[in-house]
Scaffold this motif. Structure first.
Motif, PDB file in Angstrom:
ATOM      1  N   GLY A 222       0.839  -1.191   0.000  1.00 36.78           N
ATOM      2  CA  GLY A 222       0.000   0.000   0.000  1.00 36.78           C
ATOM      3  C   GLY A 222       0.874   1.241   0.000  1.00 36.78           C
ATOM      4  N   VAL A 223       0.366   2.326   0.566  1.00 34.99           N
ATOM      5  CA  VAL A 223       1.181   3.532   0.693  1.00 34.99           C
ATOM      6  C   VAL A 223       2.160   3.289   1.829  1.00 34.99           C
ATOM      7  CG1 VAL A 223       1.188   5.968   1.290  1.00 34.99           C
ATOM      8  CG2 VAL A 223      -0.583   5.070  -0.209  1.00 34.99           C
ATOM      9  N   SER A 224       3.407   3.143   1.487  1.00 37.27           N
ATOM     10  CA  SER A 224       4.411   2.760   2.478  1.00 37.27           C
ATOM     11  C   SER A 224       5.580   3.729   2.414  1.00 37.27           C
ATOM     12  CB  SER A 224       4.873   1.331   2.168  1.00 37.27           C
ATOM     13  OG  SER A 224       6.073   1.053   2.828  1.00 37.27           O
ATOM     14  N   PHE A 225       6.023   4.191   3.577  1.00 33.89           N
ATOM     15  CA  PHE A 225       7.140   5.130   3.619  1.00 33.89           C
ATOM     16  C   PHE A 225       8.352   4.475   4.248  1.00 33.89           C
ATOM     17  CE2 PHE A 225       3.327   7.787   3.585  1.00 33.89           C
ATOM     18  CZ  PHE A 225       3.612   8.595   2.495  1.00 33.89           C
ATOM     19  N   ILE A 226       9.503   4.766   3.674  1.00 36.01           N
ATOM     20  CA  ILE A 226      10.741   4.117   4.092  1.00 36.01           C
ATOM     21  C   ILE A 226      11.091   4.480   5.542  1.00 36.01           C
ATOM     22  CG2 ILE A 226      12.292   5.920   3.171  1.00 36.01           C
ATOM     23  CD1 ILE A 226      13.053   2.283   2.560  1.00 36.01           C
ATOM     24  N   TYR A 227      10.702   5.702   5.973  1.00 37.27           N
ATOM     25  CA  TYR A 227      11.085   6.119   7.327  1.00 37.27           C
ATOM     26  C   TYR A 227      10.331   5.341   8.398  1.00 37.27           C
ATOM     27  CZ  TYR A 227       7.069   9.202   6.426  1.00 37.27           C
ATOM     28  OH  TYR A 227       5.842   9.699   6.091  1.00 37.27           O
ATOM     29  N   GLU A 228       9.193   4.761   8.007  1.00 37.70           N
ATOM     30  CA  GLU A 228       8.434   3.973   8.990  1.00 37.70           C
ATOM     31  C   GLU A 228       9.240   2.761   9.449  1.00 37.70           C
ATOM     32  OE1 GLU A 228       4.997   3.181   6.676  1.00 37.70           O
ATOM     33  OE2 GLU A 228       3.999   5.067   7.215  1.00 37.70           O
TER      34      GLU A 228
ATOM     35  N   THR B  68      11.238   8.836  -4.359  1.00 35.90           N
ATOM     36  CA  THR B  68      12.247   9.065  -3.327  1.00 35.90           C
ATOM     37  C   THR B  68      12.003  10.398  -2.621  1.00 35.90           C
ATOM     38  OG1 THR B  68      13.773   7.855  -4.728  1.00 35.90           O
ATOM     39  CG2 THR B  68      14.718   8.950  -2.846  1.00 35.90           C
ATOM     40  N   ALA B  69      11.585  11.416  -3.365  1.00 42.10           N
ATOM     41  CA  ALA B  69      11.308  12.706  -2.731  1.00 42.10           C
ATOM     42  C   ALA B  69      10.162  12.582  -1.723  1.00 42.10           C
ATOM     43  CB  ALA B  69      10.967  13.759  -3.777  1.00 42.10           C
ATOM     44  N   LEU B  70       9.209  11.675  -1.997  1.00 46.27           N
ATOM     45  CA  LEU B  70       8.107  11.438  -1.059  1.00 46.27           C
ATOM     46  C   LEU B  70       8.513  10.437   0.018  1.00 46.27           C
ATOM     47  CD1 LEU B  70       5.180  11.129  -3.629  1.00 46.27           C
ATOM     48  CD2 LEU B  70       5.322  12.862  -1.832  1.00 46.27           C
ATOM     49  N   LEU B  71       9.713   9.879  -0.147  1.00 46.17           N
ATOM     50  CA  LEU B  71      10.256   8.851   0.755  1.00 46.17           C
ATOM     51  C   LEU B  71       9.399   7.586   0.767  1.00 46.17           C
ATOM     52  CD1 LEU B  71      11.500  11.026   3.775  1.00 46.17           C
ATOM     53  CD2 LEU B  71      12.818  10.134   1.856  1.00 46.17           C
ATOM     54  N   THR B  72       8.812   7.228  -0.384  1.00 46.76           N
ATOM     55  CA  THR B  72       8.065   5.979  -0.430  1.00 46.76           C
ATOM     56  C   THR B  72       9.045   4.807  -0.481  1.00 46.76           C
ATOM     57  OG1 THR B  72       7.959   5.775  -2.842  1.00 46.76           O
ATOM     58  CG2 THR B  72       6.240   7.076  -1.790  1.00 46.76           C
ATOM     59  N   THR B  73       8.632   3.689   0.107  1.00 47.46           N
ATOM     60  CA  THR B  73       9.471   2.494   0.129  1.00 47.46           C
ATOM     61  C   THR B  73       9.767   2.041  -1.302  1.00 47.46           C
ATOM     62  OG1 THR B  73       8.324   1.926   2.148  1.00 47.46           O
ATOM     63  CG2 THR B  73       9.661   0.204   1.158  1.00 47.46           C
TER      64      THR B  73
END
Lengths: 392, 169
Positions: A155-161, B138-143
């Motif tokens: 899904g919407v996933s962020f690396i910082y998580e 990458t700018a949105l920091l998505t995995t």
């Protein structure tokens, strides 16, 4: 607060097209000014002869990232107004790997090949022709590729998580990495001569200080969501409820009847959060977040019915509008949402208030058998409880 | 390349490109993209040749019978314009097949075609290219954006050695 074309669901309007054209012009200008109209310069990154790709891309990423972080944290722009691409682990990893190979073999990537073509590079034009063939092949073999395309959807996933950090904290970390990478690139280009790097007057000192400062400021500004942000969802809900009057609905009983008849191809779509979906969903329902709904539901375009449900009416209403504007003609909203489905389809006849005819009771138990499995069919008197129901 | 101006400072261009991406987020609510328009052009060509086949296919079919009515297609036209104006004003337009001095032109074109096919395919699989995933993601920091960026460089460095000759002068 700024509202975007995506947030207004007007990304297909002439105004949005004009804006996209202007932004594209700036994009193309930047790529050409960076020297990315030359495949030799682009390929340099892979042979450590010219690090321009790394410098330009990394500076662009941190500039946009810090700027966006600032706008989000000050509440100038709402996170819901921005389309965030979903993560599909395998598609991104395998796709990236093949992409990188294609990049070094062909000497171009899609955006730079466009700029190369208009600079007179014939190989760039051939590359674009190849990219069209590659896209066509992907479409041709899509049915075989689809499992890989959809596998491990986060899904919407962020690396910082994963790092247990906030956006701003990770942004600072990435800025530090970028600055180190910039200096390292300069060293590579100067063949590790520190004197050579020092002699370069490219403003890297100033730029390094500027971005690090911006990353630190970003960490300190407005932590609490602004008042506007807190009000926005309710206002939006009011608008959506009025829009909702004009949308197509399907009563849960009608849906259950059609499903039982089995004559129509029906897609059932759960719009709630991933957690809610994993906890329980109507058996046979697929999970689909709002931000990628058109792409996600493409394969159901030719189905007879696409039925959307959620807890309330807001999400299906938005989804309906998005799908309808994407040309879907078969989309219906489950009336009364999941609650209605429980009350009007799954609730055993014995627990219902008012008179239930024998025929109706028989139909209800057939529905229950279909959705809940035979073990919980006809006689089962337990009240509907999400705890005891699991999807098959 | 007589009279061609020098390229701009990479950090300055990067900053301006980042600002363009930020403007795209703020105005459109979506990032940059280039490969999507190329795929849509392929779908459009397919429609001209065999409309029935394209419309019944799962992936292209989802774009309907007017695949070019999309904001990223207009962005693509913008890239063409911006790139052309920039190259024109800086006198960098030079018709050629870019390659190392001793490398045969035909071979270079075959590699360009092969690379194009791979990237075209891969950018559909990964739902974006260097613009839509590596830059925007990458700018949105998505995995997914970060994974795409890392594996792109992995794929590039893996193959770089075998295709080095096309750049040798």
């Amino acid at each position: 607060m700024i509202e975007t074309f995506f947030g207004n669901m007007t990304l297909s309007s002439p105004a949005a097209f004009l804006s996209a054209f202007i932004i594209g012009t700036a994009f193309g200008w930047c790529l050409e000014q960076a020297g990315f109209g030359s495949s030799k310069r682009l390929a340099g990154i892979f042979y450590f002869t010219d690090m321009a790709v790394l410098k330009v891309m990394f500076s662009a990423v941190i500039t946009a990232m810090l700027g966006l972080g600032f706008l989000l944290r000050t509440g100038i722009i709402n996170p819901d107004s921005i389309y965030v691409p979903e993560t599909f682990l395998w598609a991104h990893a395998v796709g990236g790997l093949i992409f990188g190979m294609g990049f070094v073999i062909g000497g171009w990537c899609p955006g730079t090949a466009v700029v190369g073509s208009v600079s007179g590079k014939f190989d760039a034009l051939v590359f674009i022709g190849g990219a069209m063939i590659g896209s066509y092949l992907f479409n041709y073999f899509f049915d075989i590729l689809e499992p890989l395309y959809q596998m491990e959807n986060l899904g919407v996933s962020f690396i910082y998580e994963f790092a247990g950090m906030s956006f701003a904290q990770f942004a600072l970390l990435l800025t530090v990495i970028a600055v180190l990478a910039f200096w390292f690139s300069e060293l590579i280009e100067e063949k590790f001569s520190f004197a050579g790097v020092a002699a370069r007057s490219n403003g890297l000192w100033g730029f390094s200080v500027l971005v690090l400062l911006a990353a630190c400021i970003n960490l300190l500004v407005g932590r609490a969501p602004s008042v506007k942000e807190l009000i926005a969802p309710t206002v939006n809900a009011g608008v959506m409820n009025s829009v909702e009057q004009g949308l197509d609905h399907i009563e849960p009983e009608v849906f259950a009847r059609e499903k039982l008849a089995g004559l129509k191809r029906i897609a059932l779509v759960d719009l709630r959060s991933r957690e809610e979906y994993d906890e329980w969903h109507i058996p046979g329902a697929v999970h689909q977040p709002l931000n990628s709904i058109v792409e996600g539901l493409n394969r159901y375009r030719e189905f007879d019915l696409v039925v959307l449900y959620s807890n309330g009416a807001v999400h299906p209403g938005q989804a309906w509008v998005v799908l309808a504007s994407a040309g879907f003609k078969n989309v219906y909203i489950m009336a009364d949402g999941l609650q209605g489905f429980f009350e009007r389809v799954l609730k055993p006849a014995s627990l219902r208030s008012g008179f239930v005819s024998e025929e109706d009771a028989a139909e209800i138990s057939r529905w229950r058998a279909m959705f809940l499995g035979s073990g919980m069919a006809a006689g089962a008197a337990e009240p509907v409880n999400s705890g005891i129901m699991t999807s098959p | 390349m007589n009279g061609a101006k020098e390229y701009l400072n990479p950090y300055l261009v990067g900053f301006l490109l980042g600002f363009t991406l930020l403007a795209s987020f703020v105005i459109l609510g979506a990032g940059l993209g280039a490969s999507n328009a190329i795929a849509r052009a392929a779908a459009w060509c397919g429609l001209c040749i065999n409309a029935e086949q394209i419309m019944s296919s799962t992936y292209f079919g989802a774009w309907g019978d007017k695949p070019l009515d999309y904001y990223l297609v207009y962005m693509f036209v913008g890239i063409v314009m911006g790139g052309f104006l920039s190259a024109l004003l800086c006198r960098r337009i030079n018709v050629q097949i870019e390659r190392g001095a001793a490398y045969p032109a035909g071979r270079r074109l075959i590699l360009a075609l092969l690379g194009g096919i791979l990237t075209g395919f891969a950018s559909r699989l990964a739902r974006g290219c260097t613009s839509g995933q590596a830059l925007t993601g990458t700018a949105l920091l998505t995995t997914g954006g970060v994974i795409f960026l890392v594996s792109t460089f992995a794929g590039g460095y893996l193959m770089a050695y075998f295709f080095r000759r096309q750049w040798h002068d």
